[in-house]
Design a protein around this motif. Structure first.
Motif, PDB file in Angstrom:
ATOM      1  N   VAL A  44       0.787  -1.199   0.045  1.00  0.00           N
ATOM      2  CA  VAL A  44       0.010   0.222  -0.038  1.00  0.00           C
ATOM      3  C   VAL A  44       0.961   1.324  -0.031  1.00  0.00           C
ATOM      4  O   VAL A  44       1.538   1.659   1.186  1.00  0.00           O
ATOM      5  CB  VAL A  44      -0.802   0.019   1.200  1.00  0.00           C
ATOM      6  CG1 VAL A  44      -1.809   1.464   1.194  1.00  0.00           C
ATOM      7  CG2 VAL A  44      -2.013  -1.167   1.422  1.00  0.00           C
ATOM      8  N   HIS A  45       0.997   1.909  -1.179  1.00  0.00           N
ATOM      9  CA  HIS A  45       1.585   3.140  -1.139  1.00  0.00           C
ATOM     10  C   HIS A  45       0.531   4.422  -0.595  1.00  0.00           C
ATOM     11  O   HIS A  45       1.081   5.162  -0.002  1.00  0.00           O
ATOM     12  CB  HIS A  45       1.936   3.542  -2.660  1.00  0.00           C
ATOM     13  CG  HIS A  45       2.746   2.341  -3.174  1.00  0.00           C
ATOM     14  ND1 HIS A  45       3.956   2.415  -2.911  1.00  0.00           N
ATOM     15  CD2 HIS A  45       2.879   1.847  -4.228  1.00  0.00           C
ATOM     16  CE1 HIS A  45       4.822   1.386  -3.447  1.00  0.00           C
ATOM     17  NE2 HIS A  45       3.806   0.944  -4.632  1.00  0.00           N
ATOM     18  N   MET A  46      -0.561   4.400  -1.110  1.00  0.00           N
ATOM     19  CA  MET A  46      -1.645   5.394  -0.726  1.00  0.00           C
ATOM     20  C   MET A  46      -2.813   4.780  -0.385  1.00  0.00           C
ATOM     21  O   MET A  46      -3.624   4.480  -1.291  1.00  0.00           O
ATOM     22  CB  MET A  46      -1.701   6.371  -1.790  1.00  0.00           C
ATOM     23  CG  MET A  46      -2.754   7.799  -1.748  1.00  0.00           C
ATOM     24  SD  MET A  46      -2.264   8.862  -0.279  1.00  0.00           S
ATOM     25  CE  MET A  46      -0.981   9.770  -1.395  1.00  0.00           C
ATOM     26  N   PRO A  47      -3.468   4.853   0.530  1.00  0.00           N
ATOM     27  CA  PRO A  47      -4.879   4.280   1.042  1.00  0.00           C
ATOM     28  C   PRO A  47      -5.858   4.911   0.201  1.00  0.00           C
ATOM     29  O   PRO A  47      -5.644   5.998   0.357  1.00  0.00           O
ATOM     30  CB  PRO A  47      -4.790   4.253   2.415  1.00  0.00           C
ATOM     31  CG  PRO A  47      -3.721   4.666   3.230  1.00  0.00           C
ATOM     32  CD  PRO A  47      -2.507   5.011   1.833  1.00  0.00           C
TER      33      PRO A  47
ATOM     34  N   THR B  71       3.119  -1.417   4.152  1.00  0.00           N
ATOM     35  CA  THR B  71       2.850  -0.170   4.056  1.00  0.00           C
ATOM     36  C   THR B  71       4.390   0.784   3.822  1.00  0.00           C
ATOM     37  O   THR B  71       5.351   0.068   4.412  1.00  0.00           O
ATOM     38  CB  THR B  71       1.918   0.618   5.186  1.00  0.00           C
ATOM     39  OG1 THR B  71       2.839   0.447   6.305  1.00  0.00           O
ATOM     40  CG2 THR B  71       0.924  -0.156   5.397  1.00  0.00           C
ATOM     41  N   THR B  72       4.408   2.020   3.547  1.00  0.00           N
ATOM     42  CA  THR B  72       5.607   2.413   3.173  1.00  0.00           C
ATOM     43  C   THR B  72       5.821   3.387   4.559  1.00  0.00           C
ATOM     44  O   THR B  72       6.730   4.357   4.542  1.00  0.00           O
ATOM     45  CB  THR B  72       5.641   3.312   2.002  1.00  0.00           C
ATOM     46  OG1 THR B  72       4.525   4.098   2.138  1.00  0.00           O
ATOM     47  CG2 THR B  72       5.312   2.619   0.665  1.00  0.00           C
TER      48      THR B  72
ATOM     49  N   THR C 257       0.868   5.170   7.785  1.00  0.00           N
ATOM     50  CA  THR C 257       0.161   4.389   7.140  1.00  0.00           C
ATOM     51  C   THR C 257      -0.413   2.940   7.539  1.00  0.00           C
ATOM     52  O   THR C 257      -1.652   2.503   7.517  1.00  0.00           O
ATOM     53  CB  THR C 257       0.674   4.098   5.481  1.00  0.00           C
ATOM     54  OG1 THR C 257       1.005   5.454   5.321  1.00  0.00           O
ATOM     55  CG2 THR C 257      -0.304   3.569   4.751  1.00  0.00           C
ATOM     56  N   ARG C 258       0.375   2.503   8.397  1.00  0.00           N
ATOM     57  CA  ARG C 258       0.269   1.088   8.988  1.00  0.00           C
ATOM     58  C   ARG C 258      -0.782   1.243  10.121  1.00  0.00           C
ATOM     59  O   ARG C 258      -2.015   0.597  10.159  1.00  0.00           O
ATOM     60  CB  ARG C 258       1.598   0.445   9.865  1.00  0.00           C
ATOM     61  CG  ARG C 258       1.256  -0.708  10.298  1.00  0.00           C
ATOM     62  CD  ARG C 258       2.426  -1.093  11.146  1.00  0.00           C
ATOM     63  NE  ARG C 258       2.387  -2.465  11.844  1.00  0.00           N
ATOM     64  CZ  ARG C 258       1.898  -2.579  13.044  1.00  0.00           C
ATOM     65  NH1 ARG C 258       1.543  -1.232  13.806  1.00  0.00           N
ATOM     66  NH2 ARG C 258       1.641  -3.772  13.649  1.00  0.00           N
ATOM     67  N   ASP C 259      -0.563   2.338  10.787  1.00  0.00           N
ATOM     68  CA  ASP C 259      -1.405   2.843  11.874  1.00  0.00           C
ATOM     69  C   ASP C 259      -2.959   3.134  11.308  1.00  0.00           C
ATOM     70  O   ASP C 259      -4.068   2.816  11.968  1.00  0.00           O
ATOM     71  CB  ASP C 259      -0.935   3.904  12.646  1.00  0.00           C
ATOM     72  CG  ASP C 259       0.284   3.320  13.628  1.00  0.00           C
ATOM     73  OD1 ASP C 259       0.339   2.226  13.734  1.00  0.00           O
ATOM     74  OD2 ASP C 259       0.850   4.312  13.964  1.00  0.00           O
TER      75      ASP C 259
ATOM     76  N   VAL D  38      -5.491  -7.252  11.369  1.00  0.00           N
ATOM     77  CA  VAL D  38      -4.670  -7.888  12.636  1.00  0.00           C
ATOM     78  C   VAL D  38      -3.300  -7.145  12.498  1.00  0.00           C
ATOM     79  O   VAL D  38      -2.455  -7.263  11.427  1.00  0.00           O
ATOM     80  CB  VAL D  38      -4.513  -9.252  12.452  1.00  0.00           C
ATOM     81  CG1 VAL D  38      -3.435  -9.971  13.430  1.00  0.00           C
ATOM     82  CG2 VAL D  38      -5.794 -10.146  12.327  1.00  0.00           C
ATOM     83  N   ALA D  39      -2.905  -6.362  13.640  1.00  0.00           N
ATOM     84  CA  ALA D  39      -1.674  -5.614  13.480  1.00  0.00           C
ATOM     85  C   ALA D  39      -0.304  -6.342  13.185  1.00  0.00           C
ATOM     86  O   ALA D  39       0.382  -5.946  12.529  1.00  0.00           O
ATOM     87  CB  ALA D  39      -1.430  -4.931  14.763  1.00  0.00           C
ATOM     88  N   ALA D  40      -0.300  -7.563  13.519  1.00  0.00           N
ATOM     89  CA  ALA D  40       0.998  -8.337  13.192  1.00  0.00           C
ATOM     90  C   ALA D  40       0.858  -8.677  11.771  1.00  0.00           C
ATOM     91  O   ALA D  40       1.891  -9.181  11.314  1.00  0.00           O
ATOM     92  CB  ALA D  40       0.916  -9.688  14.010  1.00  0.00           C
ATOM     93  N   HIS D  41       0.051  -8.703  10.951  1.00  0.00           N
ATOM     94  CA  HIS D  41      -0.173  -8.760   9.588  1.00  0.00           C
ATOM     95  C   HIS D  41       0.322  -7.870   8.750  1.00  0.00           C
ATOM     96  O   HIS D  41       0.491  -7.621   7.802  1.00  0.00           O
ATOM     97  CB  HIS D  41      -1.387  -9.383   8.994  1.00  0.00           C
ATOM     98  CG  HIS D  41      -1.591 -10.615   9.597  1.00  0.00           C
ATOM     99  ND1 HIS D  41      -2.673 -11.370   9.299  1.00  0.00           N
ATOM    100  CD2 HIS D  41      -0.980 -11.695  10.425  1.00  0.00           C
ATOM    101  CE1 HIS D  41      -2.920 -12.676  10.057  1.00  0.00           C
ATOM    102  NE2 HIS D  41      -1.807 -12.650  10.401  1.00  0.00           N
ATOM    103  N   VAL D  42       0.675  -6.279   9.470  1.00  0.00           N
ATOM    104  CA  VAL D  42       0.790  -5.058   8.742  1.00  0.00           C
ATOM    105  C   VAL D  42       1.999  -4.819   9.034  1.00  0.00           C
ATOM    106  O   VAL D  42       2.462  -4.346  10.129  1.00  0.00           O
ATOM    107  CB  VAL D  42      -0.112  -4.037   9.002  1.00  0.00           C
ATOM    108  CG1 VAL D  42       0.119  -2.801   8.156  1.00  0.00           C
ATOM    109  CG2 VAL D  42      -1.631  -4.625   8.758  1.00  0.00           C
TER     110      VAL D  42
END
Length: 354
Positions: free
Chosen positions: A98-101, A130-131, A135-137, A146-150
């Motif tokens: 994911v560059h830009m949600p 994510t970059t 973006t992750r948050d 699931v936080a562990a997957h990002v």
């Protein structure tokens, strides 16, 4: 040798259509190859991120040709095609980059139903990259992931010579595709209030993304009498882009939304300070010098007065320019390289395979 399929928008290698996402995809391909991965790139034509039937058929064809169980990294621009990617995620190990949600670009609407589709795709993926940490948050909160997957794999930057700069700091540079959400109208309004000062501003970026806005901006430049001081240079790449950075005193990025802002680290790699809006992942990209000082200035988005005030201070205070330049030169030594980006993604792929 481990194989990974890289599914990207058509035109990723077209340097006449530069974008941060395209640059990231190309450098990831090279970096994974250097690490010993066999990378098979699959460009997909279409109207992304709002696909039509032909676009979806093209993506379905690409995914259908990948043998079951293999790893696939899909550029997030294609991730709106839930009807295609969700079933593919059941037979392939899909990692979405994911560059830009969706929705951060002002040209996208929540009414298009893209958010629900994006959520389905990201929840179905084996992992999401994510970059930036911002973006992750954002994605975890928005889509309940699931936080562990990002995971985060920040863009890298190449080493470059320190820009010479001028004593007056009057050479301003803005690098961004000319469109409404990049804040060019705000920048022009700020510059128009600084006619009493000596400066020039080169705007480097595609003029094809939003022709209506570009025409409007040109009209405003002419009406304000700044045609000899604001140059719309169009898209530049390679040595021409490097020359623009090398000639700059200050990078100005007035965006309304940014997940990271690769042009920020491109400037810092040359010791060029940055004046940018405090949005998304921009503060993370700007970072700090080793002594904790910022190598630039952050202002609110959509605030031409705040932007003009920061520019006036930059142009009128030699001590401030000296401090920011020193911080930028210091910051450049801590910038991450593209090889680090590739290793971060490779770790995700290895974990997904396991």
């Amino acid at each position: 040798m481990t194989c990974v399929h890289l599914v990207v928008p058509d035109g990723v290698d077209d340097l006449a259509r530069p974008s941060g996402g395209n640059t990231y995809d190309r450098r990831l391909r090279t970096g994974l190859t250097d690490l010993g991965w066999r990378v098979r790139q699959h460009p997909v034509p279409g109207s992304w991120p709002v696909p039509d039937a032909t676009s979806l058929a093209a993506l379905a064809g690409v995914l259908g040709g990948v043998p079951a169980g293999e790893q696939v990294v899909v550029d997030g621009l294609l991730a709106a095609a839930a009807a295609v990617l969700v079933p593919a995620a059941r037979r392939l190990r899909v990692v979405v980059l994911v560059h830009m949600p969706l929705g951060l670009d002002a040209g996208e609407s929540r009414d298009l139903g893209l958010f629900a589709a994006e959520r389905q795709v990201l929840q179905a993926a084996a992992a999401v990259v994510t970059t930036s940490a911002w973006t992750r948050d954002h994605l975890i909160q928005l889509h309940g992931l699931v936080a562990a997957h990002v995971r985060v794999a920040e863009p890298g930057v190449d080493q470059a010579e320190v820009a010479g700069g001028t004593s007056s700091g009057s050479s301003l540079l803005c690098v961004a595709a000319v469109s409404e959400h990049k804040g060019h109208a705000v920048l022009l309004e700020a510059l128009a209030s600084l006619r009493d000062l000596s400066w020039s501003c080169q705007v480097v970026g595609s003029l094809d993304r939003d022709p209506v806005f570009v025409a409007l901006l040109r009209g405003r430049i002419d009406a304000s009498g700044l045609g000899d001081r604001v140059l719309l240079a169009g898209a530049l790449a390679g040595p021409a882009l490097a020359a623009s950075y090398a000639a700059a005193d200050l990078l100005v990025l007035p965006s309304r939304a940014e997940t990271y802002g690769m042009v920020i680290t491109e400037a810092l790699a040359r010791g060029v300070p940055v004046l940018a809006t405090s949005v998304g992942g921009v503060p993370q990209a700007l970072g700090q010098a080793s002594d904790g000082r910022r190598p630039g200035v952050l202002v609110p988005a959509d605030d031409p007065a705040a932007l003009a005030d920061a520019l006036r201070r930059w142009l009128g205070e030699p001590a401030l320019r000296s401090q920011l330049r020193a911080a930028a030169v210091d910051r450049r030594t801590a910038l991450s390289r593209w090889s680090v980006t590739a290793r971060a993604v490779a770790r995700v792929l290895t974990q997904v395979a396991a």
